[in-house]
Write a protein that holds these residues in place. Structure first.
Motif, PDB file in Angstrom:
ATOM      1  N   MET A 174      -6.588   8.256 -18.074  1.00  0.00           N
ATOM      2  CA  MET A 174      -5.996   7.090 -18.742  1.00  0.00           C
ATOM      3  C   MET A 174      -6.798   5.826 -18.436  1.00  0.00           C
ATOM      4  SD  MET A 174      -3.725   6.902 -20.888  1.00  0.00           S
ATOM      5  CE  MET A 174      -2.905   5.624 -21.808  1.00  0.00           C
ATOM      6  N   GLY A 175      -7.366   5.725 -17.243  1.00  0.00           N
ATOM      7  CA  GLY A 175      -8.206   4.576 -16.914  1.00  0.00           C
ATOM      8  C   GLY A 175      -9.455   4.509 -17.771  1.00  0.00           C
ATOM      9  N   ILE A 176      -9.998   5.674 -18.115  1.00  0.00           N
ATOM     10  CA  ILE A 176     -11.181   5.717 -18.979  1.00  0.00           C
ATOM     11  C   ILE A 176     -10.805   5.433 -20.430  1.00  0.00           C
ATOM     12  CG2 ILE A 176     -12.917   7.287 -19.942  1.00  0.00           C
ATOM     13  CD1 ILE A 176     -12.995   8.624 -17.155  1.00  0.00           C
ATOM     14  N   ILE A 177      -9.701   6.026 -20.880  1.00  0.00           N
ATOM     15  CA  ILE A 177      -9.283   5.863 -22.270  1.00  0.00           C
ATOM     16  C   ILE A 177      -8.763   4.450 -22.555  1.00  0.00           C
ATOM     17  CG2 ILE A 177      -7.602   6.618 -24.007  1.00  0.00           C
ATOM     18  CD1 ILE A 177      -7.759   9.381 -22.818  1.00  0.00           C
ATOM     19  N   TYR A 178      -8.019   3.890 -21.598  1.00  0.00           N
ATOM     20  CA  TYR A 178      -7.350   2.604 -21.827  1.00  0.00           C
ATOM     21  C   TYR A 178      -7.624   1.669 -20.645  1.00  0.00           C
ATOM     22  CZ  TYR A 178      -3.636  -0.346 -23.780  1.00  0.00           C
ATOM     23  OH  TYR A 178      -2.925  -1.368 -24.343  1.00  0.00           O
ATOM     24  N   PRO A 179      -8.856   1.168 -20.533  1.00  0.00           N
ATOM     25  CA  PRO A 179      -9.203   0.329 -19.379  1.00  0.00           C
ATOM     26  C   PRO A 179      -8.547  -1.049 -19.440  1.00  0.00           C
ATOM     27  CG  PRO A 179     -11.016   0.383 -20.938  1.00  0.00           C
ATOM     28  CD  PRO A 179      -9.959   1.330 -21.462  1.00  0.00           C
ATOM     29  N   GLY A 180      -8.417  -1.659 -18.276  1.00  0.00           N
ATOM     30  CA  GLY A 180      -7.903  -3.018 -18.204  1.00  0.00           C
ATOM     31  C   GLY A 180      -6.405  -3.127 -18.052  1.00  0.00           C
ATOM     32  N   ARG A 181      -5.694  -2.019 -17.922  1.00  0.00           N
ATOM     33  CA  ARG A 181      -4.237  -2.027 -17.739  1.00  0.00           C
ATOM     34  C   ARG A 181      -3.907  -1.220 -16.485  1.00  0.00           C
ATOM     35  NH1 ARG A 181      -1.801  -5.611 -21.278  1.00  0.00           N
ATOM     36  NH2 ARG A 181      -3.020  -5.607 -23.176  1.00  0.00           N
ATOM     37  N   PRO A 182      -3.975  -1.860 -15.341  1.00  0.00           N
ATOM     38  CA  PRO A 182      -3.900  -1.115 -14.080  1.00  0.00           C
ATOM     39  C   PRO A 182      -2.502  -0.887 -13.500  1.00  0.00           C
ATOM     40  CG  PRO A 182      -4.373  -3.389 -13.626  1.00  0.00           C
ATOM     41  CD  PRO A 182      -4.300  -3.254 -15.131  1.00  0.00           C
ATOM     42  N   ILE A 183      -1.429  -1.225 -14.209  1.00  0.00           N
ATOM     43  CA  ILE A 183      -0.092  -1.175 -13.611  1.00  0.00           C
ATOM     44  C   ILE A 183       0.259   0.219 -13.107  1.00  0.00           C
ATOM     45  CG2 ILE A 183       2.378  -1.401 -14.098  1.00  0.00           C
ATOM     46  CD1 ILE A 183       0.999  -4.048 -13.705  1.00  0.00           C
ATOM     47  N   ALA A 184       0.085   1.252 -13.922  1.00  0.00           N
ATOM     48  CA  ALA A 184       0.456   2.613 -13.503  1.00  0.00           C
ATOM     49  C   ALA A 184      -0.371   3.053 -12.307  1.00  0.00           C
ATOM     50  CB  ALA A 184       0.281   3.586 -14.662  1.00  0.00           C
ATOM     51  N   ASN A 185      -1.651   2.764 -12.331  1.00  0.00           N
ATOM     52  CA  ASN A 185      -2.500   3.148 -11.211  1.00  0.00           C
ATOM     53  C   ASN A 185      -2.189   2.320  -9.971  1.00  0.00           C
ATOM     54  OD1 ASN A 185      -3.692   4.937 -12.917  1.00  0.00           O
ATOM     55  ND2 ASN A 185      -5.517   3.730 -13.268  1.00  0.00           N
ATOM     56  N   ALA A 186      -1.806   1.077 -10.150  1.00  0.00           N
ATOM     57  CA  ALA A 186      -1.526   0.206  -9.007  1.00  0.00           C
ATOM     58  C   ALA A 186      -0.317   0.690  -8.221  1.00  0.00           C
ATOM     59  CB  ALA A 186      -1.315  -1.228  -9.487  1.00  0.00           C
ATOM     60  N   VAL A 187       0.677   1.225  -8.908  1.00  0.00           N
ATOM     61  CA  VAL A 187       1.869   1.717  -8.204  1.00  0.00           C
ATOM     62  C   VAL A 187       1.489   2.884  -7.302  1.00  0.00           C
ATOM     63  CG1 VAL A 187       4.103   2.837  -8.538  1.00  0.00           C
ATOM     64  CG2 VAL A 187       3.463   0.895  -9.953  1.00  0.00           C
ATOM     65  N   SER A 188       0.690   3.802  -7.819  1.00  0.00           N
ATOM     66  CA  SER A 188       0.233   4.933  -7.008  1.00  0.00           C
ATOM     67  C   SER A 188      -0.653   4.453  -5.866  1.00  0.00           C
ATOM     68  CB  SER A 188      -0.531   5.919  -7.892  1.00  0.00           C
ATOM     69  OG  SER A 188      -1.028   6.976  -7.128  1.00  0.00           O
ATOM     70  N   PHE A 189      -1.496   3.478  -6.171  1.00  0.00           N
ATOM     71  CA  PHE A 189      -2.386   2.891  -5.173  1.00  0.00           C
ATOM     72  C   PHE A 189      -1.573   2.311  -4.015  1.00  0.00           C
ATOM     73  CE2 PHE A 189      -5.611  -0.401  -3.986  1.00  0.00           C
ATOM     74  CZ  PHE A 189      -6.692   0.445  -3.822  1.00  0.00           C
ATOM     75  N   LEU A 190      -0.504   1.588  -4.336  1.00  0.00           N
ATOM     76  CA  LEU A 190       0.349   0.987  -3.310  1.00  0.00           C
ATOM     77  C   LEU A 190       1.115   2.043  -2.512  1.00  0.00           C
ATOM     78  CD1 LEU A 190       1.692  -2.128  -5.202  1.00  0.00           C
ATOM     79  CD2 LEU A 190      -0.012  -2.065  -3.378  1.00  0.00           C
ATOM     80  N   ASN A 191       1.522   3.118  -3.163  1.00  0.00           N
ATOM     81  CA  ASN A 191       2.173   4.208  -2.444  1.00  0.00           C
ATOM     82  C   ASN A 191       1.258   4.786  -1.381  1.00  0.00           C
ATOM     83  OD1 ASN A 191       4.793   4.509  -3.189  1.00  0.00           O
ATOM     84  ND2 ASN A 191       4.393   6.005  -4.792  1.00  0.00           N
ATOM     85  N   ASP A 192      -0.016   4.974  -1.738  1.00  0.00           N
ATOM     86  CA  ASP A 192      -0.979   5.503  -0.773  1.00  0.00           C
ATOM     87  C   ASP A 192      -1.203   4.516   0.372  1.00  0.00           C
ATOM     88  OD1 ASP A 192      -1.191   7.768  -2.288  1.00  0.00           O
ATOM     89  OD2 ASP A 192      -2.998   7.116  -3.335  1.00  0.00           O
ATOM     90  N   PHE A 193      -1.226   3.228   0.055  1.00  0.00           N
ATOM     91  CA  PHE A 193      -1.369   2.233   1.115  1.00  0.00           C
ATOM     92  C   PHE A 193      -0.178   2.256   2.067  1.00  0.00           C
ATOM     93  CE2 PHE A 193      -4.787  -0.097  -1.151  1.00  0.00           C
ATOM     94  CZ  PHE A 193      -5.617  -0.285  -0.064  1.00  0.00           C
ATOM     95  N   LYS A 194       1.002   2.465   1.529  1.00  0.00           N
ATOM     96  CA  LYS A 194       2.201   2.543   2.364  1.00  0.00           C
ATOM     97  C   LYS A 194       2.108   3.734   3.312  1.00  0.00           C
ATOM     98  CE  LYS A 194       7.194   3.088   1.886  1.00  0.00           C
ATOM     99  NZ  LYS A 194       8.284   3.249   0.913  1.00  0.00           N
ATOM    100  N   LEU A 195       1.682   4.878   2.788  1.00  0.00           N
ATOM    101  CA  LEU A 195       1.511   6.063   3.636  1.00  0.00           C
ATOM    102  C   LEU A 195       0.455   5.806   4.705  1.00  0.00           C
ATOM    103  CD1 LEU A 195       2.174   9.024   4.210  1.00  0.00           C
ATOM    104  CD2 LEU A 195       0.402   9.638   2.546  1.00  0.00           C
ATOM    105  N   GLY A 196      -0.647   5.178   4.310  1.00  0.00           N
ATOM    106  CA  GLY A 196      -1.695   4.855   5.277  1.00  0.00           C
ATOM    107  C   GLY A 196      -1.206   3.901   6.352  1.00  0.00           C
ATOM    108  N   HIS A 197      -0.335   2.963   5.975  1.00  0.00           N
ATOM    109  CA  HIS A 197       0.244   2.034   6.943  1.00  0.00           C
ATOM    110  C   HIS A 197       1.085   2.781   7.971  1.00  0.00           C
ATOM    111  CE1 HIS A 197       1.938  -1.701   8.488  1.00  0.00           C
ATOM    112  NE2 HIS A 197       3.154  -1.170   8.339  1.00  0.00           N
ATOM    113  N   TYR A 198       1.911   3.721   7.502  1.00  0.00           N
ATOM    114  CA  TYR A 198       2.742   4.502   8.423  1.00  0.00           C
ATOM    115  C   TYR A 198       1.898   5.369   9.345  1.00  0.00           C
ATOM    116  CZ  TYR A 198       6.868   3.245   5.692  1.00  0.00           C
ATOM    117  OH  TYR A 198       7.874   2.562   5.073  1.00  0.00           O
ATOM    118  N   MET A 199       0.755   5.815   8.839  1.00  0.00           N
ATOM    119  CA  MET A 199      -0.114   6.686   9.647  1.00  0.00           C
ATOM    120  C   MET A 199      -1.120   5.902  10.480  1.00  0.00           C
ATOM    121  SD  MET A 199      -0.741   9.727   6.909  1.00  0.00           S
ATOM    122  CE  MET A 199      -1.717  10.683   8.044  1.00  0.00           C
TER     123      MET A 199
END
Length: 114
Positions: A76-101
Motif C-alpha cells: 500500500m505504501g508503494i501503490i498509495y504513497p504520502g498517506r502514512p496513517i495506517a503504517n504509523a499506527v503499526s509503527f507506534l505499536n512496535d515502538f511501544k513493544l520496544g519501550h517495554y523491552m
C-alpha cells in the motif's frame, strides 16, 4: 455443544456485507480523516480473501500465525504513497513493544525504517 443451535452462515455473510458497506461509506465521505481511497479498501479485502486460507493452514498446523502487516504496508505504501496513517499506527505499536523491552528508540527506528 450439540444441544445448542449452530450459527447460520448467513449471519456471517450479512456481517461481512454490512462491514464492507460501512467501510466504503467512510472511505468515500470521510476521505480526509480515513486517508484510504475506496479502491484501497477493495484491494485490502481482496488481499485478505486471498491470504485467509494459507494463513489458516499455517496457523492450524504450526500454531504460529504469520503476520501480513509487513507485506500489506509495503504494497500500500508503494501503490498509495504520502498517506502514512495506517503504517504509523503499526509503527507506534512496535515502538511501544520496544519501550517495554528496553530497546533504545534509535535502534528501533533504524530497524523499522529498513
Amino acid at each position: 455443544m450439540k444441544r445448542y443451535k449452530d450459527i447460520p452462515s448467513w449471519w456471517f455473510y450479512l456481517l461481512l456485507i454490512v462491514t464492507v458497506l460501512v467501510s466504503l461509506a467512510m472511505c468515500i465521505f470521510m476521505k480526509d480523516q480515513i486517508q484510504m481511497p475506496w479502491w484501497g479498501l477493495i484491494f485490502a479485502s481482496a488481499l485478505a480473501f486471498v491470504f485467509t486460507l494459507p494463513v489458516s493452514i499455517i496457523t492450524a498446523t504450526t500454531n504460529q500465525t504469520p503476520g501480513l502487516n509487513i507485506i500489506t504496508e509495503y504494497v500500500m505504501g508503494i501503490i498509495y504513497p504520502g498517506r502514512p496513517i495506517a503504517n504509523a499506527v503499526s509503527f507506534l505499536n512496535d515502538f511501544k513493544l520496544g519501550h517495554y523491552m528496553k530497546i533504545p528508540p534509535r535502534s528501533m527506528f533504524l530497524v523499522q525504517v529498513q
